[in-house]
Design a protein around this motif. Structure first.
Motif, PDB file in Angstrom:
ATOM      1  N   UNK A  67     -14.771  76.571 -12.391  1.00 30.57           N
ATOM      2  CA  UNK A  67     -16.078  76.192 -11.869  1.00 30.57           C
ATOM      3  C   UNK A  67     -16.717  77.301 -11.062  1.00 30.57           C
ATOM      4  N   UNK A  68     -15.912  78.031 -10.291  1.00 27.76           N
ATOM      5  CA  UNK A  68     -16.438  79.144  -9.500  1.00 27.76           C
ATOM      6  C   UNK A  68     -16.899  80.285 -10.405  1.00 27.76           C
ATOM      7  N   UNK A  69     -16.146  80.554 -11.463  1.00 31.20           N
ATOM      8  CA  UNK A  69     -16.566  81.595 -12.412  1.00 31.20           C
ATOM      9  C   UNK A  69     -17.899  81.224 -13.062  1.00 31.20           C
ATOM     10  N   UNK A  70     -18.054  79.941 -13.386  1.00 37.98           N
ATOM     11  CA  UNK A  70     -19.294  79.526 -14.011  1.00 37.98           C
ATOM     12  C   UNK A  70     -20.477  79.689 -13.063  1.00 37.98           C
ATOM     13  N   UNK A  71     -20.244  79.454 -11.764  1.00 39.15           N
ATOM     14  CA  UNK A  71     -21.309  79.644 -10.787  1.00 39.15           C
ATOM     15  C   UNK A  71     -21.650  81.123 -10.619  1.00 39.15           C
ATOM     16  N   UNK A  72     -20.651  81.990 -10.722  1.00 36.18           N
ATOM     17  CA  UNK A  72     -20.916  83.434 -10.675  1.00 36.18           C
ATOM     18  C   UNK A  72     -21.747  83.846 -11.889  1.00 36.18           C
ATOM     19  N   UNK A  73     -21.394  83.310 -13.063  1.00 33.94           N
ATOM     20  CA  UNK A  73     -22.165  83.611 -14.274  1.00 33.94           C
ATOM     21  C   UNK A  73     -23.611  83.144 -14.118  1.00 33.94           C
ATOM     22  N   UNK A  74     -23.809  81.991 -13.494  1.00 32.54           N
ATOM     23  CA  UNK A  74     -25.160  81.495 -13.249  1.00 32.54           C
ATOM     24  C   UNK A  74     -25.894  82.399 -12.265  1.00 32.54           C
ATOM     25  N   UNK A  75     -25.205  82.842 -11.214  1.00 31.65           N
ATOM     26  CA  UNK A  75     -25.818  83.737 -10.233  1.00 31.65           C
ATOM     27  C   UNK A  75     -26.229  85.056 -10.876  1.00 31.65           C
ATOM     28  N   UNK A  76     -25.378  85.587 -11.750  1.00 33.99           N
ATOM     29  CA  UNK A  76     -25.720  86.837 -12.431  1.00 33.99           C
ATOM     30  C   UNK A  76     -26.967  86.662 -13.301  1.00 33.99           C
ATOM     31  N   UNK A  77     -27.090  85.468 -13.884  1.00 36.85           N
ATOM     32  CA  UNK A  77     -28.284  85.162 -14.662  1.00 36.85           C
ATOM     33  C   UNK A  77     -29.516  85.085 -13.760  1.00 36.85           C
ATOM     34  N   UNK A  78     -29.373  84.423 -12.616  1.00 39.28           N
ATOM     35  CA  UNK A  78     -30.506  84.174 -11.725  1.00 39.28           C
ATOM     36  C   UNK A  78     -31.017  85.428 -11.036  1.00 39.28           C
ATOM     37  N   UNK A  79     -30.142  86.410 -10.837  1.00 40.73           N
ATOM     38  CA  UNK A  79     -30.513  87.558 -10.019  1.00 40.73           C
ATOM     39  C   UNK A  79     -31.660  88.358 -10.652  1.00 40.73           C
ATOM     40  N   UNK A  80     -31.812  88.238 -11.966  1.00 38.71           N
ATOM     41  CA  UNK A  80     -32.904  88.937 -12.650  1.00 38.71           C
ATOM     42  C   UNK A  80     -34.198  88.140 -12.629  1.00 38.71           C
ATOM     43  N   UNK A  81     -34.180  86.988 -11.969  1.00 38.22           N
ATOM     44  CA  UNK A  81     -35.348  86.129 -11.800  1.00 38.22           C
ATOM     45  C   UNK A  81     -35.993  85.753 -13.136  1.00 38.22           C
ATOM     46  N   UNK A  82     -35.223  85.129 -14.017  1.00 39.46           N
ATOM     47  CA  UNK A  82     -35.747  84.769 -15.337  1.00 39.46           C
ATOM     48  C   UNK A  82     -36.711  83.593 -15.265  1.00 39.46           C
ATOM     49  N   UNK A  83     -37.619  83.522 -16.244  1.00 36.65           N
ATOM     50  CA  UNK A  83     -38.516  82.372 -16.363  1.00 36.65           C
ATOM     51  C   UNK A  83     -37.805  81.205 -17.032  1.00 36.65           C
ATOM     52  N   UNK A  84     -36.795  81.529 -17.858  1.00 34.81           N
ATOM     53  CA  UNK A  84     -36.049  80.512 -18.606  1.00 34.81           C
ATOM     54  C   UNK A  84     -34.564  80.843 -18.508  1.00 34.81           C
ATOM     55  N   UNK A  85     -33.742  79.811 -18.286  1.00 31.05           N
ATOM     56  CA  UNK A  85     -32.287  79.979 -18.283  1.00 31.05           C
ATOM     57  C   UNK A  85     -31.727  79.326 -19.539  1.00 31.05           C
ATOM     58  N   UNK A  86     -30.960  80.080 -20.299  1.00 32.23           N
ATOM     59  CA  UNK A  86     -30.316  79.601 -21.513  1.00 32.23           C
ATOM     60  C   UNK A  86     -28.826  79.435 -21.246  1.00 32.23           C
ATOM     61  N   UNK A  87     -28.292  78.262 -21.559  1.00 32.24           N
ATOM     62  CA  UNK A  87     -26.881  77.976 -21.278  1.00 32.24           C
ATOM     63  C   UNK A  87     -26.179  77.557 -22.569  1.00 32.24           C
ATOM     64  N   UNK A  88     -25.175  78.339 -22.974  1.00 33.93           N
ATOM     65  CA  UNK A  88     -24.480  78.094 -24.231  1.00 33.93           C
ATOM     66  C   UNK A  88     -23.142  77.416 -23.969  1.00 33.93           C
ATOM     67  N   UNK A  89     -23.120  76.084 -24.047  1.00 35.89           N
ATOM     68  CA  UNK A  89     -21.929  75.260 -23.810  1.00 35.89           C
ATOM     69  C   UNK A  89     -21.184  75.724 -22.551  1.00 35.89           C
ATOM     70  N   UNK A  90     -21.857  75.756 -21.403  1.00 31.87           N
ATOM     71  CA  UNK A  90     -21.267  76.354 -20.201  1.00 31.87           C
ATOM     72  C   UNK A  90     -20.085  75.589 -19.622  1.00 31.87           C
ATOM     73  N   UNK A  91     -19.902  74.322 -19.999  1.00 30.97           N
ATOM     74  CA  UNK A  91     -18.824  73.534 -19.418  1.00 30.97           C
ATOM     75  C   UNK A  91     -17.666  73.305 -20.377  1.00 30.97           C
ATOM     76  N   UNK A  92     -17.726  73.907 -21.557  1.00 31.67           N
ATOM     77  CA  UNK A  92     -16.737  73.613 -22.595  1.00 31.67           C
ATOM     78  C   UNK A  92     -15.316  74.004 -22.198  1.00 31.67           C
ATOM     79  N   UNK A  93     -15.170  75.027 -21.359  1.00 36.73           N
ATOM     80  CA  UNK A  93     -13.829  75.505 -21.003  1.00 36.73           C
ATOM     81  C   UNK A  93     -13.270  74.867 -19.731  1.00 36.73           C
ATOM     82  N   UNK A  94     -13.999  73.896 -19.166  1.00 36.52           N
ATOM     83  CA  UNK A  94     -13.565  73.281 -17.917  1.00 36.52           C
ATOM     84  C   UNK A  94     -12.886  71.947 -18.178  1.00 36.52           C
TER      85      UNK A  94
END
Length: 348
Positions: free
Chosen positions: A136-163
């Motif tokens: 769960x913490x790794x997934x939040x880091x991946x989300x933070x890395x996505x957010x840091x570029x300030x995107x208009x749209x966030x795309x999530x490809x089965x982000x919870x499948x490995x949890x």
């Protein structure tokens, strides 16, 4: 997205996909493996070029068969199923990496990294490495890395499948709260209907590269466009009705309409199947599975048709019960719902 198509050799991955996603909307792309949902996400991200059709972000055209805006210029961020974190970089280093590539000034990088780590509740973990984090913490880091570029749209490809189940539930809450707080447009790929129905404002049900239905979770459940969607969203059973059976077991004006056709099919949700009905349709319990708040019964009708029902109490395998169906969705006659105080489906 307008009339998108994508072929890989002879394989049709996507055909004729048209969809409008509103700003700030949370949309789930739902379907079985190979239905085209991940291909759709890769087309949005710019990792694939469509064979036909166009993609727009607002008034800006991003893709067509003749042109392609590079992924880094699309104002879209992607969160992968595998997290895709650099193992040799700390949490802060992973989040900072996209800004380094963009040659953002160090002071601005530091400010934005601190801000997004605080948003995903990972400030205290900034110096740790991916191997020291939970899924769960790794997934939040991946989300933070996505957010840091300030995107208009966030795309999530089965982000919870490995949890595991517990972490999935926790991260579902996190994504739901994040979307509510930020109002960010999110497109979420999943094969798990529970995830899609719990998280999304609207769900796009896909099958064999085509869009079957794009609607709110409530509409998909109560007004599926066809039997494929009805069977995919929630559980249910199809029963075949003869003229005599329809006349005997269905009530109201819809009963006559169905029985006049000679033979019809109906789709039944488990919660609309009542067991223990005196004088009801005879059925045998083949399997009873405890699901915590209820038992799930697999029933066999006299002519061999199967039916799924819910029960508050356990009913042993091999036992017999009388069945009534409170609500049935008529498939043959325009796929309309049939309702009645005691609408019973009978084999015949």
């Amino acid at each position: 997205m307008t009339a998108l198509a994508k072929h890989f050799g002879q394989h049709v991955a996507l055909e004729g996909l048209s969809m409008t996603i509103e700003p700030g909307e949370f949309v789930a792309l739902l379907g079985p493996s190979g239905c085209g949902k991940s291909t759709t996400l890769r087309l949005l991200a710019g990792f694939e070029t469509p064979d036909h059709g166009e993609i727009y972000l607002g008034d800006q055209r991003l893709s067509s068969a003749q042109m392609q805006v590079p992924p880094e210029q699309r104002r879209m961020g992607m969160v992968f199923q595998s997290y895709a974190l650099w193992p040799h970089l700390s949490v802060a280093g992973n989040v900072d990496y996209p800004l380094r590539v963009q040659k953002v000034a160090s002071s601005e990088r530091r400010r934005r990294v601190e801000a997004v780590l605080a948003r995903v509740d990972m400030t205290a973990m900034a110096g740790r490495y991916p191997r020291e984090l939970s899924g769960g913490q790794r997934q939040r880091v991946a989300l933070a890395r996505c957010l840091v570029s300030q995107p208009a749209v966030i795309l999530l490809d089965e982000p919870l499948a490995n949890l595991d189940r517990h972490l999935r539930a926790s991260m579902e809450d996190y994504f739901r709260d994040f979307h509510r707080e930020t109002g960010t447009t999110m497109v979420y790929v999943t094969h798990d209907q529970d995830e899609a129905m719990a998280l999304a404002d609207r769900v796009a049900v896909m099958q064999a590269g085509r869009l079957k239905q794009f609607a709110t979770p409530e509409t998909l459940y109560h007004q599926p466009v066809d039997v494929d969607v009805a069977r995919f969203i929630g559980q249910g059973s199809i029963v075949h009705l003869t003229r005599a059976a329809a006349g005997e077991w269905l009530t109201g004006s819809e009963a006559q309409r169905l029985s006049d056709q000679g033979r019809a099919r109906g789709f039944v949700r488990p919660q609309h199947v009542v067991t223990g009905v005196e004088g009801g349709l005879p059925a045998q319990v083949e399997r009873c599975i405890f699901r915590g708040e209820r038992h799930v019964l697999s029933l066999r009708l006299a002519d061999g048709q199967s039916l799924t029902a819910y029960s508050a109490a356990a009913q042993p395998s091999g036992s017999r019960t009388g069945v009534a169906i409170e609500r049935l969705w008529g498939l043959e006659a325009g796929e309309r719902e049939v309702k009645g105080a005691d609408a019973r489906a009978s084999a015949g």
